[in-house]
Design a protein around this motif. Structure first.
Motif, PDB file in Angstrom:
ATOM      1  N   GLY A 202      52.477  47.806  37.536  1.00  0.00           N
ATOM      2  CA  GLY A 202      51.268  47.478  36.789  1.00  0.00           C
ATOM      3  C   GLY A 202      50.109  47.135  37.701  1.00  0.00           C
ATOM      4  N   PHE A 203      50.400  46.401  38.778  1.00  0.00           N
ATOM      5  CA  PHE A 203      49.359  46.030  39.741  1.00  0.00           C
ATOM      6  C   PHE A 203      48.780  47.274  40.409  1.00  0.00           C
ATOM      7  N   LEU A 205      48.675  50.336  39.231  1.00  0.00           N
ATOM      8  CA  LEU A 205      47.831  51.045  38.262  1.00  0.00           C
ATOM      9  C   LEU A 205      46.464  50.369  38.131  1.00  0.00           C
ATOM     10  N   ALA A 206      46.480  49.022  38.141  1.00  0.00           N
ATOM     11  CA  ALA A 206      45.220  48.293  37.998  1.00  0.00           C
ATOM     12  C   ALA A 206      44.290  48.563  39.179  1.00  0.00           C
ATOM     13  N   TRP A 209      42.736  51.860  38.530  1.00  0.00           N
ATOM     14  CA  TRP A 209      41.721  51.734  37.488  1.00  0.00           C
ATOM     15  C   TRP A 209      40.455  51.074  38.045  1.00  0.00           C
ATOM     16  N   TRP A 242      42.195  46.414  29.593  1.00  0.00           N
ATOM     17  CA  TRP A 242      43.258  47.225  30.202  1.00  0.00           C
ATOM     18  C   TRP A 242      43.394  46.915  31.689  1.00  0.00           C
ATOM     19  N   LEU A 243      42.274  46.736  32.346  1.00  0.00           N
ATOM     20  CA  LEU A 243      42.301  46.413  33.770  1.00  0.00           C
ATOM     21  C   LEU A 243      42.953  45.050  33.994  1.00  0.00           C
ATOM     22  N   LEU A 245      45.072  43.613  31.998  1.00  0.00           N
ATOM     23  CA  LEU A 245      46.488  43.718  31.634  1.00  0.00           C
ATOM     24  C   LEU A 245      47.313  44.218  32.807  1.00  0.00           C
ATOM     25  N   GLY A 246      46.832  45.253  33.495  1.00  0.00           N
ATOM     26  CA  GLY A 246      47.561  45.756  34.653  1.00  0.00           C
ATOM     27  C   GLY A 246      47.712  44.700  35.728  1.00  0.00           C
ATOM     28  N   VAL A 249      50.315  42.084  34.551  1.00  0.00           N
ATOM     29  CA  VAL A 249      51.704  42.566  34.659  1.00  0.00           C
ATOM     30  C   VAL A 249      52.213  42.334  36.080  1.00  0.00           C
ATOM     31  N   GLY A 250      51.372  42.635  37.080  1.00  0.00           N
ATOM     32  CA  GLY A 250      51.757  42.348  38.454  1.00  0.00           C
ATOM     33  C   GLY A 250      51.978  40.872  38.687  1.00  0.00           C
TER      34      GLY A 250
END
Length: 779
Positions: A202-203, A205-206, A209, A242-243, A245-246, A249-250
């Protein structure tokens, strides 16, 4: 001094290289390894203090409290790339990543925590790990971890932070699995590694993004660009949500939040200094640090702020309920760490980012103290970790007891100890937040969790230091573990332990007294020689760090006094103040409040201003917090010291709740057992689909291809080739006949002409031939 900050992470890296490559080949002594391992951390600490002084007293005032960026070189020259998200989608951005460090108020706080607490943990480890066969390897791993952790907190962009982020995960894997001959250590290290990879996805992906949105990964640049984006109200889930959230998650993976917290208690299989350094003071707080560093993103999503607060609150509560019934002293502290991390995220979620980092700061001291104190207890109890096998150790380990007493009062939230100020501030900010509605429910849960914390920590002190000396009645299972370790180091076949092997295995000083042989020892019945032991105090190399951390656990919280907080004034510049903060709750469900900083300048609910002092509401809530902590201490002492039969009685009365707590809310069962089984079932189903459908289709296509190839070959051979070959054969046969007829001699041609003429004549006169023959014969 600021220009030398690049040395702060380099020195631990140098210590790693010297100890790891020289420790074995050059056979460095324990003293040499200790001097290198501790010395480089001490130098990093001194450089950090120098940078702290220069930045705070010179650079910050002259540069409007802006961060100092030390750019060393271009690390990743990626060229131009298209932005695909946000207001500037379609424009070009330069993906050129600099290797640079950002020195500001937040990074300096974390650098001080890492180097100061890390140094004393290194000193403690010199005594705790004495005699260990892999002494050099242990200290090299610790130094490597320090290098990675410093990269994480000092990096000026997401990419350097991610290098440190993954690096501390690697070091955690190495240190948790340090005792690689033990299966539980290997399983725990793999579990930590795998669970953290889920969050790291998740991190990662962020980070992608972030570049796709802002065209940069530099924190200072993203902060400036993010100011152009509006605050997304509750239940709006736009780009910033969304940013965030990623990123979160990390953070849940690294900082052990629901549902990814299951790795941290198992990580206690590593040596106790590892638990203190990685899983109490530094690595597990990386998620809180990252959320605070990127607060300018989180504050633009009210929905994500609420999610962060909710997850943090639930994690704090669940972990506290589990800690009540655990019997391993390190496991209790592990769940306590998970619970305190939940408090930190609760603070961040309600907008109190400074309070969250303040709790990171105070927690580093008292939790490292408690973990190191537990290591001293394990050492003094000859490697025993089960609290029901202890008791009455106050007189045997006086220094350890006094130091842990300070840590206990700090985590329980008793004034004037450090934990009180930071925890109480989080509870007050939760009660008074205007970021979203319904925060009073979170405050009630947080207050109840504070009471449970005081209860189970009093239980830990009671079972360990107070009451009767149960170790004289129950065999200490740690002895069997030590015998296993000794046999392994000598290359011998280890014997079976009479009781379950638990925890790590510290080594004693040469000649250290552990008592005379006890002829009644139950191991004698199995022919296993074991000495009886008397609990004893740890050497000064282990008790000195305890005293230092105990001092800070008492007084360090005074820098965060309400409405006179030096800590809040120091960190305020790194906290973003959005031009509008969505406000929900009741009739304000869709409203937007005016400018409201998330720090001491926040709305009236956050306080009436520093000059006005504590309000009546704050005083009442503070008194209630103290009363809840006092109640937890009272019941903990009553249950486990005054009336030790009460726990069994209430465990029977509350059997379902007790089983839920003792079995850790079945999280491990659900994820480690049922989760793994479900994943295996899914993998098997996918394998069957792959085998029957995908592979079946591929194999079927191959089979059909082979079938039609066979048919095509038969047709080609017996029809097409036969027709072609027959034509050739006919032509060849005809050529033989024609070649025979076409001789070139006119006599032959005349003969054939005559024969042909004769045949034509016969053909035409064929019908009269029989009549002519009959006439010649007279018939």
């Amino acid at each position: 001094m600021l220009k030398l900050v690049w040395l702060i992470p380099v020195l631990p890296l140098l210590g790693f290289l010297i100890n790891f490559f020289g420790g074995r080949k050059l056979r460095l002594s324990e003293r040499a390894v200790s001097l290198v391992g501790c010395g480089v951390i001490l130098l990093s600490l001194l450089l950090t203090l120098g940078a702290f002084i220069e930045y705070g007293w010179s650079y910050a005032p002259a540069h409007d409290k802006q961060p100092f960026i030390l750019s060393l070189f271009t690390w990743l020259p990626g060229g131009l790339a298209h932005q695909t998200l946000g207001d500037h989608a379609g424009s070009l951005a330069a993906f050129n990543i600099r290797w640079s460090y950002q020195i500001d108020q937040l990074s300096l706080v974390m650098m001080f925590i890492v180097t100061f607490v890390g140094f004393w943990i290194h000193v403690f480890a010199t005594g705790y790990m004495h005699g260990d066969k892999g002494y050099y390897r242990f200290f090299s791993y610790l130094n490597l971890f320090m290098f990675m952790m410093l990269l994480l907190v000092m990096g000026s962009n997401f990419m350097i932070m991610f290098i440190g982020w993954e690096g501390v995960g690697l070091c955690s894997y190495l240190l948790i699995g340090y005792y690689f001959d033990r299966r539980e250590a290997g399983d725990a290290s793999k579990k930590a590694f795998v669970v953290n990879r889920i969050g790291d996805f998740g991190f990662a992906l962020a980070i992608m993004w972030a570049f796709a949105t802002f065209g940069t990964v530099e924190f200072t640049e993203i902060r400036n660009l993010a100011a152009a984006y509006p605050v997304e109200k509750l239940w709006e889930f736009g780009l910033m949500s969304w940013l965030a959230l990623g990123l979160f998650v990390g953070a849940t993976g690294k900082s052990a939040q629901i549902p990814l917290f299951i790795w941290l208690p198992d990580a206690m299989a590593g040596p106790t200094p590892v638990s203190a350094l990685i899983h109490a003071a530094t690595m597990v707080t990386a998620g809180v640090f990252m959320v605070t560093r990127t607060n300018f993103i989180f504050q633009r999503s009210v929905t994500m702020m609420m999610i962060v607060a909710l997850i943090g609150c639930l994690t704090a509560f669940v972990a506290a309920t589990i800690g009540i019934t655990q019997t391993d002293i390190k496991k209790v502290l592990a769940y306590s760490t998970v619970s305190q991390l939940g408090y930190m995220f609760l603070g961040a979620g309600v907008g109190a980012f400074v309070a969250a980092i303040f709790h990171v700061f105070t927690h580093a001291f008292f939790k490292a103290l408690l973990f190191l104190g537990s290591g001293s207890v394990i050492h003094g109890m000859h490697h025993e970790q089960e609290m029901p096998r202890m008791g009455g150790l106050k007189k045997y380990l006086p220094t350890t007891y006094k130091a842990m007493l300070m840590g206990w009062l700090a985590i329980c939230g008793i004034p004037i100890f450090a934990g009180f100020w930071s925890k109480d501030e989080i509870l007050w900010k939760t009660f008074s937040t205007t970021v979203f509605g319904g925060s009073k429910i979170l405050w009630i849960i947080g207050l109840a969790t504070a009471g449970m914390t005081a209860f189970y920590m009093t239980r830990l002190m009671g079972l360990t230091f107070w009451g009767e000396e149960r170790f004289r009645k129950v065999h200490a299972g740690g002895e069997a573990d030590e015998a296993f370790a000794a046999a392994h180091d000598k290359g011998l076949t280890p014997h079976d332990a009479l009781t379950a092997s638990v925890g790590d295995r510290p080594h004693h000083e040469p000649g250290e007294h552990v008592g005379v042989h006890d002829a009644t020892d139950r191991l004698d019945a199995r022919g296993i020689p074991h000495p009886h032991f008397e609990p004893h105090e740890s050497p000064k190399s282990m008790t000195t760090p305890l005293l230092v951390l105990a001092f800070f656990s008492v007084f360090v919280g005074l820098i965060g006094l309400p409405h006179a907080s030096l800590f809040e004034r120091w960190l305020d510049p790194v906290i973003d103040h959005p031009s509008a903060v969505a406000h929900v709750g009741g009739e304000h469900n869709a409203g937007v409040s005016a400018a409201a900083p998330a720090s001491h300048e926040a709305a009236s609910a956050e306080g009436e201003g520093e000059s006005e002092g504590l309000s009546a509401t704050e005083l009442i809530l503070m008194a209630l917090s103290i009363a809840i902590a006092g109640g937890g201490i009272y019941f903990g002492h009553r249950f486990y010291v005054n009336q030790p039969d009460l726990p069994k009685i209430w465990a029977e009365r509350l059997r379902p709740l007790y089983k839920l707590s003792f079995n850790k809310w079945y999280w491990d069962y659900a994820l480690d057992v049922k989760g793994v089984e479900a994943e295996k079932a899914l993998n098997n189903a996918l394998w069957r689909v792959d085998s029957a459908v995908v592979d079946g289709g591929v194999n079927g296509a191959g089979l059909m291809t082979r079938f039609w190839a066979t048919v095509s070959g038969w047709v080609d051979k017996w029809i097409i080739d036969l027709a072609v070959n027959a034509t050739g054969w006919i032509t060849r046969a005809g050529s033989i006949v024609l070649r025979t007829l076409q001789t070139g001699f006119w006599q032959n041609y005349a003969l054939w002409f005559a024969v042909g003429l004769f045949l034509i004549l016969v053909f035409y006169v064929y019908s009269s031939v029989p009549t002519t023959i009959r006439a010649l014969m007279g018939k």
